[in-house]
Design a protein around this motif. Structure first.
Motif, mmCIF file in Angstrom:
data_model
loop_
_atom_site.group_PDB
_atom_site.id
_atom_site.type_symbol
_atom_site.label_atom_id
_atom_site.label_comp_id
_atom_site.label_asym_id
_atom_site.label_seq_id
_atom_site.Cartn_x
_atom_site.Cartn_y
_atom_site.Cartn_z
ATOM 1 N N GLU A 104 0.837 -1.197 0.000
ATOM 2 C CA GLU A 104 0.000 0.000 0.000
ATOM 3 C C GLU A 104 0.873 1.248 0.000
ATOM 4 O O GLU A 104 0.648 2.193 -0.777
ATOM 5 N N VAL A 105 1.906 1.239 0.828
ATOM 6 C CA VAL A 105 2.821 2.375 0.904
ATOM 7 C C VAL A 105 3.546 2.553 -0.425
ATOM 8 O O VAL A 105 3.681 3.670 -0.942
ATOM 9 N N ALA A 106 4.021 1.436 -1.013
ATOM 10 C CA ALA A 106 4.750 1.502 -2.275
ATOM 11 C C ALA A 106 3.890 2.042 -3.418
ATOM 12 O O ALA A 106 4.393 2.708 -4.334
ATOM 13 N N GLU A 107 2.588 1.761 -3.363
ATOM 14 C CA GLU A 107 1.662 2.251 -4.386
ATOM 15 C C GLU A 107 1.275 3.711 -4.166
ATOM 16 O O GLU A 107 0.574 4.306 -4.994
ATOM 17 N N GLY A 108 1.724 4.285 -3.057
ATOM 18 C CA GLY A 108 1.397 5.674 -2.764
ATOM 19 C C GLY A 108 -0.030 5.882 -2.301
ATOM 20 O O GLY A 108 -0.552 6.998 -2.384
ATOM 21 N N ILE A 109 -0.664 4.821 -1.786
ATOM 22 C CA ILE A 109 -2.037 4.932 -1.286
ATOM 23 C C ILE A 109 -2.000 5.565 0.093
ATOM 24 O O ILE A 109 -1.306 5.099 0.992
ATOM 25 N N ASP A 110 -2.748 6.610 0.250
ATOM 26 C CA ASP A 110 -2.755 7.352 1.507
ATOM 27 C C ASP A 110 -3.503 6.569 2.576
ATOM 28 O O ASP A 110 -4.663 6.206 2.404
ATOM 29 N N ASP A 111 -2.826 6.272 3.677
ATOM 30 C CA ASP A 111 -3.433 5.555 4.789
ATOM 31 C C ASP A 111 -2.685 5.922 6.057
ATOM 32 O O ASP A 111 -1.540 6.398 5.999
ATOM 33 N N SER A 112 -3.304 5.715 7.199
ATOM 34 C CA SER A 112 -2.650 6.045 8.464
ATOM 35 C C SER A 112 -3.207 5.180 9.583
ATOM 36 O O SER A 112 -4.311 4.620 9.472
ATOM 37 N N ARG A 113 -2.448 5.085 10.635
ATOM 38 C CA ARG A 113 -2.873 4.353 11.826
ATOM 39 C C ARG A 113 -4.154 4.953 12.379
ATOM 40 O O ARG A 113 -5.087 4.243 12.775
ATOM 41 N N GLU A 114 -4.219 6.271 12.408
ATOM 42 C CA GLU A 114 -5.379 6.963 12.963
ATOM 43 C C GLU A 114 -6.640 6.650 12.160
ATOM 44 O O GLU A 114 -7.718 6.434 12.718
ATOM 45 N N GLU A 115 -6.511 6.628 10.824
ATOM 46 C CA GLU A 115 -7.674 6.334 9.992
ATOM 47 C C GLU A 115 -8.139 4.887 10.185
ATOM 48 O O GLU A 115 -9.344 4.618 10.244
ATOM 49 N N ALA A 116 -7.188 3.970 10.272
ATOM 50 C CA ALA A 116 -7.558 2.571 10.469
ATOM 51 C C ALA A 116 -8.299 2.388 11.789
ATOM 52 O O ALA A 116 -9.325 1.696 11.847
ATOM 53 N N LEU A 117 -7.808 3.013 12.848
ATOM 54 C CA LEU A 117 -8.454 2.888 14.149
ATOM 55 C C LEU A 117 -9.807 3.598 14.171
ATOM 56 O O LEU A 117 -10.753 3.132 14.812
ATOM 57 N N ALA A 171 -12.476 4.629 6.189
ATOM 58 C CA ALA A 171 -12.495 3.526 5.229
ATOM 59 C C ALA A 171 -11.675 3.871 3.996
ATOM 60 O O ALA A 171 -11.495 5.043 3.648
ATOM 61 N N LYS A 172 -11.173 2.830 3.312
ATOM 62 C CA LYS A 172 -10.342 3.019 2.130
ATOM 63 C C LYS A 172 -10.885 2.195 0.961
ATOM 64 O O LYS A 172 -11.391 1.088 1.133
#
Length: 551
Positions: A104-117, A171-172
């Motif tokens: 996910e990181v390598a694809e440049g998809i924006d995500d974070s620990r805070e969003e997941a929680l 959500a993503k």
């Protein structure tokens, strides 16, 4: 005979994997006291047939923990009730839900620990456990990397990996769901558990199949704390005692093939399972005897299912994938209850649809489940466009019966005719306009882009189409569990807890026998069972590495 005179406390006398009934204890204390396994193990008198640093109960996701600990140089014995290793993971698509994974990181998809929680919290509601959810998110990618490094699994993004509740904060659309890379046309089923078990075995872990653990051997200190020492198991027609020098890890699966437990605990009237037939709640029952607390026992990972399909599978003791999860997003299908009313967004995720069966009938007549019995209904136009229930185009599978008119269908199925006719007329009018004001079908991201919808159409038309071309077909449907979620009360360190909230020493739990969910009673998306199970296997392994052997 006084138990203290025999070198054990009153509480010790109650232990052989758990609490004996007080009445039975009073009647036979003299006879039972010398046989107490905890006391004998503590005094060195226990006859241990085998021993290892760690004993793992269950070879599903427990195989990851076995691999991880064997790689760390610990001796490991895995006890598997089934004749084959792998537990329910042998049927799994091997998808793992892992926020912020390396792909996910390598694809440049924006995500974070805070969003997941934030997403897990919104989905879990009042069942949210912040520490456990954080432990899951913080450890799942360590497990994913270990699977790659130790078992040689190459991961890929699951292109259909939409978070199943896209309307919730955090959500993503893509990136969190990953699976082992396979060649085009191959399935990913078994592509996780097979290499992990092979790696664990090559690292020295010993797997004993057809070996059912029957009791946890423990001792109780004067302060009331429980310490686990090993297990007793039935193997080859005899009982063996296996010492766990450092710890026991419970990874025994759910209770979704134990009808009594399903009826007693689940808040959804599910009676069928996707899982393996050995998932009979052995771990939960042993934990209760030990004095462990339980958590999320009313919860499960859910889906709808064709009743006939699951009845046939369960008569043969077979696991059955719910084929309806590939059908309910297609154009020209609806679900109705006995009143002829729709009761769900058929194109929601299978877990969301499964939860829709829960409502109680409170409007007169016999009290019962409002949405059971229930039926899937399609028309000939839908059948011509898509295969249903693993049938062919034009002729749906054997779960469906054919009727020339809706009136005939209603009479045969026991559905209120007036209610059904009115409901289908309303649904058809709305479907023509591409809307579903009742349940929002086709209105959200998941409905518009679901892989199982009709991909030759755009937007809501991928799932919304009038049902108006006779003949018609109906199949009875039921709620089904992928696996039960409830089990041993387990904290953020994978430690188990007793009913007073105290840690049960040297007993850890992961997977569907641990009452964790994903840090709450929720199904986050594809891989929503494997992700937390692997994460807590990693946590347990880290904790166990720091332990010394008991004396």
């Amino acid at each position: 005979m006084n138990p203290e005179a025999q070198g054990m406390s009153r509480r010790d006398a109650l232990k052989l994997g758990g609490l004996a009934g007080l009445g039975a204890l009073t009647a036979s204390l003299a006879a039972c006291a010398p046989k107490d396994a905890g006391a004998k193990a503590a005094s060195g008198e226990m006859n241990w047939d085998k021993e290892a640093d760690v004993v793992i109960i269950g070879s599903g996701t427990g195989s990851y923990t076995a691999m991880r600990l064997a790689h760390a140089g610990l001796s490991v014995i895995v006890l598997e009730k089934n004749a084959q290793t792998g537990g329910s993971t042998i049927f799994s698509s091997s998808v793992v839900w892992a926020p912020m994974n390396d792909l996910e990181v390598a694809e440049g998809i924006d995500d974070s620990r805070e969003e997941a929680l934030r997403y897990i919290e919104a989905l879990s509601g009042e069942t949210y456990m912040p520490e456990e959810a954080a432990a899951f998110v913080d450890n799942v990618n360590t497990a994913v990397r270990n699977v790659a490094d130790m078992a040689g699994v190459e991961w890929a993004l699951w292109k259909s990996g939409i978070d199943y509740n896209m309307f919730l904060p955090g959500a993503k659309e893509l990136g969190r769901a990953i699976l082992p890379k396979v060649a085009e046309g191959e399935t990913s089923v078994g592509k996780l558990n097979t290499p992990v078990i092979e790696a664990a075995t090559s690292l020295g872990a010993e797997f004993l199949t057809s070996t059912r653990v029957t009791d946890i051997v423990s001792r109780t200190a004067e302060d009331g704390s429980i310490e686990v020492l090993g297990v007793s198991a039935a193997s080859g027609g005899s009982t063996i005692n296996v010492r766990a020098r450092r710890a026991v890890v419970m990874a025994s699966g759910g209770f979704d093939w134990n009808m009594s437990m399903m009826k007693n605990f689940l808040r959804t009237p599910a009676r069928y399972s996707w899982g393996i037939a050995t998932d009979e709640g052995d771990g939960q029952k042993m934990a209760m005897r030990l004095g462990a607390d339980l958590n999320l026992m009313a919860e499960s990972f859910l889906s709808p299912g064709y009743k006939k399909e699951f009845e046939e599978a369960h008569e043969q003791g077979k696991s059955q994938l719910s084929t309806i999860i590939r059908d309910d997003a297609k154009r020209g299908i609806i679900f109705v209850n006995k009143h002829g009313k729709r009761f769900t967004n058929e194109c929601a995720s299978y877990d969301c649809v499964g939860r829709s069966f829960t409502s109680i009938e409170n409007n007169g007549g016999e009290r019962g489940w409002e949405h059971l019995p229930a039926w899937a209904i399609i028309d000939q136009a839908a059948a011509d466009e898509h295969p249903f229930n693993s049938g062919e185009k034009g002729t749906p599978g054997t779960s469906y019966a054919r009727y020339e008119t809706l009136e005939e269908l209603a009479a045969a199925c026991g559905i209120d005719e007036a209610g059904l006719l009115a409901e289908i007329e309303r649904y058809n009018d709305n479907a023509e306009q591409g809307v579903d004001p009742d349940f929002g079908r086709g209105q959200d991201y998941y409905g518009k882009y679901c892989t199982y919808a009709s991909v030759d159409y755009d937007g809501p038309a991928r799932t919304l189409k009038p049902i108006d071309t006779p003949p018609y077909y109906a199949a009875e449907i039921v709620p089904v569990v992928l696996g039960t979620m409830g089990g041993i009360k387990t904290d953020a360190r994978a430690q188990t807890r007793d009913m007073e909230g105290n840690v049960i020493k040297r007993l850890y739990a992961q997977g569907n026998c641990a009452g964790i969910g994903a840090g709450g009673a929720c199904y986050v998306g594809g891989g929503g069972t494997l992700g937390p199970a692997l994460a807590f296997g990693e946590i347990a392994a880290t904790e166990i590495e720091a332990l010394s052997a008991w004396e």
